[in-house]
Design an enzyme around this catalytic site. Structure first.
Site, mmCIF file in Angstrom:
data_model
loop_
_atom_site.group_PDB
_atom_site.id
_atom_site.type_symbol
_atom_site.label_atom_id
_atom_site.label_comp_id
_atom_site.label_asym_id
_atom_site.label_seq_id
_atom_site.Cartn_x
_atom_site.Cartn_y
_atom_site.Cartn_z
ATOM 1 N N SER A 117 0.863 -1.194 0.130
ATOM 2 C CA SER A 117 0.015 0.186 -0.048
ATOM 3 C C SER A 117 0.851 1.270 0.033
ATOM 4 O O SER A 117 1.691 1.367 -0.668
ATOM 5 C CB SER A 117 -0.971 -0.011 1.236
ATOM 6 O OG SER A 117 -2.153 0.893 1.000
ATOM 7 N N GLU A 220 -1.537 -2.354 -8.432
ATOM 8 C CA GLU A 220 -2.980 -2.692 -8.026
ATOM 9 C C GLU A 220 -3.343 -1.494 -7.206
ATOM 10 O O GLU A 220 -2.639 -0.549 -6.951
ATOM 11 C CB GLU A 220 -2.838 -3.813 -7.115
ATOM 12 C CG GLU A 220 -1.910 -3.457 -5.774
ATOM 13 C CD GLU A 220 -2.486 -2.810 -4.894
ATOM 14 O OE1 GLU A 220 -3.730 -3.296 -4.246
ATOM 15 O OE2 GLU A 220 -2.082 -1.955 -4.305
ATOM 16 N N HIS A 291 -3.905 -5.243 -1.731
ATOM 17 C CA HIS A 291 -5.022 -5.587 -0.695
ATOM 18 C C HIS A 291 -6.001 -6.582 -0.851
ATOM 19 O O HIS A 291 -7.113 -6.782 -0.400
ATOM 20 C CB HIS A 291 -6.022 -4.025 -1.129
ATOM 21 C CG HIS A 291 -4.924 -2.771 -0.916
ATOM 22 N ND1 HIS A 291 -4.256 -2.244 -1.562
ATOM 23 C CD2 HIS A 291 -5.059 -2.139 0.195
ATOM 24 C CE1 HIS A 291 -3.633 -1.009 -1.125
ATOM 25 N NE2 HIS A 291 -4.090 -0.885 0.054
#
Length: 330
Positions: A117, A220, A291
């Site tokens: 992230s 992503e 995630h």
């Protein structure tokens, strides 16, 4: 740099009994009990745990001031008993540390550095500035779960502990019903770089923007509508970051759906088709990373092969870690 003979700086492999340091380089913990949960899981896996001095702090939307968070990273890399450094959570803020980090210190003390992230900024900057392999994988605070035999833990341990020459990733896991989709067929090799698309886009135009030339670029995102994904890919395209890649691996973008006034917009698949198909390089979609609840760990800086065909595959072509020095001081 001779690209043909380039070898990344591999940290020592992690073994049972080693110490893992916990840091919070970005947002504060939502629940401080996550620290205890992380300690319990890591202890059950056979590791010692050292908590960063500032991981319980809150400074606005950050886990302590920038200097406090950077200090925790420096302490972990200075401490010879610590063999790996694992982020408790992401959120926002690791990019604020990049101008504060001692790159010579990190380069002189290679260790497994793990997260995903918002950690995209930190992981790629550390690799680009020091040459050290870093790891896009689970967070310690909320991501390890309770099962010590879960897919994400098994794969994490295989990447940070194994020194095998090659390793084929279980791309369809954890569910054999989930199939990777080929956006553009082909085979390519290159060193892995990437992470969260929002963070990658935010670094364009800075000294820390992602180097994508001849790399296998993976990305992503989460909770972003298709038009926002389109905007970020447009930014990367205008910056020349897409046309120079060797291949692209797209993770499943969790909850990136059309909504609100954009409900009748392009679907995410159409966005990817528009930006990625014309590149003429292999592209796949749906790798379980980032995630996802169950995820792979990708080593940034390691050479890999992408096969985008009838049976899509990603294979690590070299180890991400090296055999530990027996003279290491525990």
């Amino acid at each position: 740099m001779n690209k043909k003979n380039y070898q990344p700086l591999r940290p020592p492999a992690i073994r049972p009994g080693d110490t893992i340091g916990l840091v919070a380089p970005a947002s504060p913990l939502i629940d401080l009990r996550d620290i205890g949960r992380a300690r319990k899981v890591l202890a059950s896996l056979g590791f010692q745990v050292l908590e960063g001095e500032n991981v319980r702090r809150r400074h606005g939307f950050l886990a302590g001031s920038d200097s406090q968070r950077a200090d925790d990273i420096h302490r972990m890399f200075s401490d010879r008993s610590v063999r790996a450094v694992m982020a408790l959570r992401g959120g926002y803020g690791s990019g604020r540390l990049l101008e504060l980090l001692d790159w010579d210190l990190l380069r002189a003390n290679p260790k497994v550095l793990l997260g995903h992230s918002d950690l995209t900024a930190l992981l790629n900057a550390v690799h680009q500035r020091s040459g050290m392999v870093t790891f896009w994988g689970p967070m310690a605070g909320y991501d390890l779960g309770r099962s010590l035999t879960s897919f994400k833990i098994r794969h994490l341990l295989s990447v940070i502990s194994a020194t095998a020459a090659t390793q084929r990733l279980p791309c369809s896991a954890p569910s054999p019903r989930r199939k990777l989709r080929v956006i553009c067929p082909g085979v390519a090799e290159g060193r892995l770089v990437g992470g969260n698309l929002s963070i990658i886009a935010s670094l364009i135009g800075t000294p820390y923007e992602l180097r994508t030339a001849d790399r296998l670029f993976f990305f992503e995102d989460v909770d972003e509508e298709p038009y926002k994904i389109d905007r970020m890919l447009n930014q990367l395209a205008l910056a020349g970051k897409l046309r120079e890649v060797a291949g692209i691996i797209v993770g499943r973008c969790v909850d990136c759906k059309r909504g609100g006034r954009m409900k009748r917009s392009f679907a995410l698949a159409e966005v990817f088709e528009h930006w990625l198909s014309p590149l003429g390089v292999p592209v796949i979609y749906g790798l379980p990373i980032g995630h996802e609840t169950e995820k792979l760990t990708l080593p940034i800086g390691v050479k890999a092969r992408l096969e985008a065909g009838s049976s899509p595959a990603v294979t690590l072509l070299e180890p991400a870690v090296e055999e530990p020095d027996t003279g290491f001081v525990a």
